[in-house]
Design a protein around this motif. Structure first.
Motif, short mmCIF file in Angstrom:
data_model
loop_
_atom_site.label_atom_id
_atom_site.label_comp_id
_atom_site.label_asym_id
_atom_site.label_seq_id
_atom_site.Cartn_x
_atom_site.Cartn_y
_atom_site.Cartn_z
N ASP A 126 0.42 -1.22 0.25
CA ASP A 126 0.09 0.28 0.23
C ASP A 126 0.33 1.22 0.11
OD1 ASP A 126 -1.57 1.86 0.45
OD2 ASP A 126 -2.05 1.45 2.07
N ASP A 127 1.31 1.83 -1.41
CA ASP A 127 1.84 3.24 -1.55
C ASP A 127 1.01 3.75 -1.24
OD1 ASP A 127 4.18 1.42 -2.24
OD2 ASP A 127 3.60 1.95 -4.05
N ASN A 128 -0.11 4.46 -0.65
CA ASN A 128 -0.86 5.79 -0.96
C ASN A 128 -1.31 5.70 1.08
OD1 ASN A 128 -2.26 7.76 -1.47
ND2 ASN A 128 -4.22 6.75 -1.57
N LEU A 129 -0.35 5.88 1.59
CA LEU A 129 -0.29 6.79 2.85
C LEU A 129 -0.29 7.94 3.42
CD1 LEU A 129 2.51 4.10 4.31
CD2 LEU A 129 -0.05 3.60 4.22
N GLU A 130 -1.14 8.20 4.46
CA GLU A 130 -1.24 9.70 4.47
C GLU A 130 -0.21 9.79 5.68
OE1 GLU A 130 -4.55 13.00 5.40
OE2 GLU A 130 -5.09 11.79 5.25
N GLN A 131 0.77 11.08 5.35
CA GLN A 131 1.29 10.83 6.33
C GLN A 131 0.71 11.57 7.75
OE1 GLN A 131 4.71 14.38 5.64
NE2 GLN A 131 5.66 13.22 7.57
N GLY A 132 1.40 10.86 8.69
CA GLY A 132 0.69 10.99 9.99
C GLY A 132 -0.90 10.78 10.78
N LYS A 133 -0.61 9.26 9.49
CA LYS A 133 -2.23 8.52 9.86
C LYS A 133 -1.86 6.80 9.67
CE LYS A 133 -6.49 10.68 8.25
NZ LYS A 133 -7.60 10.45 7.00
N ARG A 134 -2.18 6.62 11.26
CA ARG A 134 -1.96 4.94 11.25
C ARG A 134 -2.95 4.33 11.18
NH1 ARG A 134 1.06 3.75 16.91
NH2 ARG A 134 0.23 1.33 15.75
N TYR A 135 -2.67 2.86 9.66
CA TYR A 135 -4.23 2.36 9.99
C TYR A 135 -4.63 0.84 9.88
CZ TYR A 135 -4.07 6.01 6.35
OH TYR A 135 -3.67 7.46 4.99
N LEU A 136 -6.07 0.61 9.65
CA LEU A 136 -6.13 -1.10 10.14
C LEU A 136 -6.13 -1.65 8.87
CD1 LEU A 136 -7.76 -1.31 13.11
CD2 LEU A 136 -5.03 -1.41 13.17
N TYR A 137 -5.61 -2.82 8.80
CA TYR A 137 -5.77 -3.73 7.21
C TYR A 137 -6.21 -5.41 7.55
CZ TYR A 137 -2.57 -0.53 5.33
OH TYR A 137 -2.18 1.69 5.26
N ARG A 138 -7.55 -5.21 6.33
CA ARG A 138 -8.33 -6.97 6.42
C ARG A 138 -7.03 -7.51 5.09
NH1 ARG A 138 -14.10 -6.22 9.79
NH2 ARG A 138 -14.54 -5.11 7.36
N LEU A 139 -7.86 -9.12 5.48
CA LEU A 139 -7.56 -9.09 3.88
C LEU A 139 -8.79 -10.02 3.72
CD1 LEU A 139 -5.32 -10.93 1.28
CD2 LEU A 139 -5.65 -12.58 3.04
N VAL A 140 -9.12 -9.92 2.52
CA VAL A 140 -10.83 -10.91 2.70
C VAL A 140 -10.49 -11.33 1.16
CG1 VAL A 140 -12.83 -9.83 1.40
CG2 VAL A 140 -11.45 -8.21 2.49
N ALA A 141 -11.11 -12.92 1.22
CA ALA A 141 -10.58 -14.27 0.33
C ALA A 141 -12.14 -14.31 0.20
CB ALA A 141 -10.69 -15.60 1.28
#
Length: 208
Positions: A126-141
């Motif tokens: 994921d290259d599209n990160l906003e500076q100063g933000k933290r994200y959570l991710y899920r994998l969807v099958a």
């Protein structure tokens, strides 16, 4: 007498056919009730100014593929995102509706490998990160019938870079679905070296 024997033979044949049909129905129902994907691990960790993903499946039964979804509000809502993947052919990139950019593929869908016994997926970012933000991710099958199964969430900022331990020429990784921890690699213990033995010298006797 013959009529009774014929009747018994017909009953036996019908019973055998009914048994076979019951077995076939049971097998089909069992297969349809199984999860499309058995996940061994799903990793998400910070790699410079982007997030790197990798995962491994133990089996992929009727699996169409995968996608990544991201939350920027601590898991309240998730959205499907574009990811950048290296190491796939232009045909595979086109099949996902992706766009070839800088030697990789920008896409929102990862095709399943089609391997019954699972596969490893890596070099996905994921290259599209906003500076100063933290994200959570899920994998969807995604299954072939478009049913979905979610794994996660993962917090890349709380996860160190996973370690792959080499044992007897087999690479193993101990991440599970519910854990991002990895077994640290073993370090060799230095051997003790023997001190050189003292050598005796002969002192000449004074002349008599």
């Amino acid at each position: 007498m013959k009529n009774k024997q014929n009747l018994l033979s017909l009953k036996t044949i019908y019973s055998f056919i009914f048994l076979i049909l019951s077995i076939i129905i049971f097998i089909l129902e069992s297969q349809s009730s199984q999860a499309a994907v058995t996940l061994i691990y799903f990793n998400a960790f910070v790699d410079g100014n982007r997030v790197r993903f990798s995962w491994e499946t133990g089996s992929e039964l009727h699996s169409a593929g995968f996608y990544i979804e991201r939350s920027d509000n601590n898991g309240s809502t998730y959205k499907k995102i574009l990811v950048f993947r290296y190491g796939i052919s232009s045909d595979e990139c086109d099949a996902t509706g992706g766009q070839q950019v800088n030697g990789g593929c920008s896409t929102d869908f990862i095709l399943a490998s089609g391997e019954v016994y699972g596969s490893v997926y890596e070099n996905i970012f994921d290259d599209n990160l906003e500076q100063g933000k933290r994200y959570l991710y899920r994998l969807v099958a995604v299954d072939n019938d478009q049913s979905e199964e979610r794994f996660g969430p993962r917090d890349p900022w709380a996860t160190s870079t996973p370690t792959i331990t080499k044992t007897s020429m087999v690479f193993t990784q101990t991440n599970t679905i519910n854990s991002n921890t990895t077994t640290p690699s073993r370090t060799s213990t230095p051997r003790k070296t023997k001190s050189p033995s003292n050598t005796a010298t002969n002192t000449p006797l004074p002349p008599t």
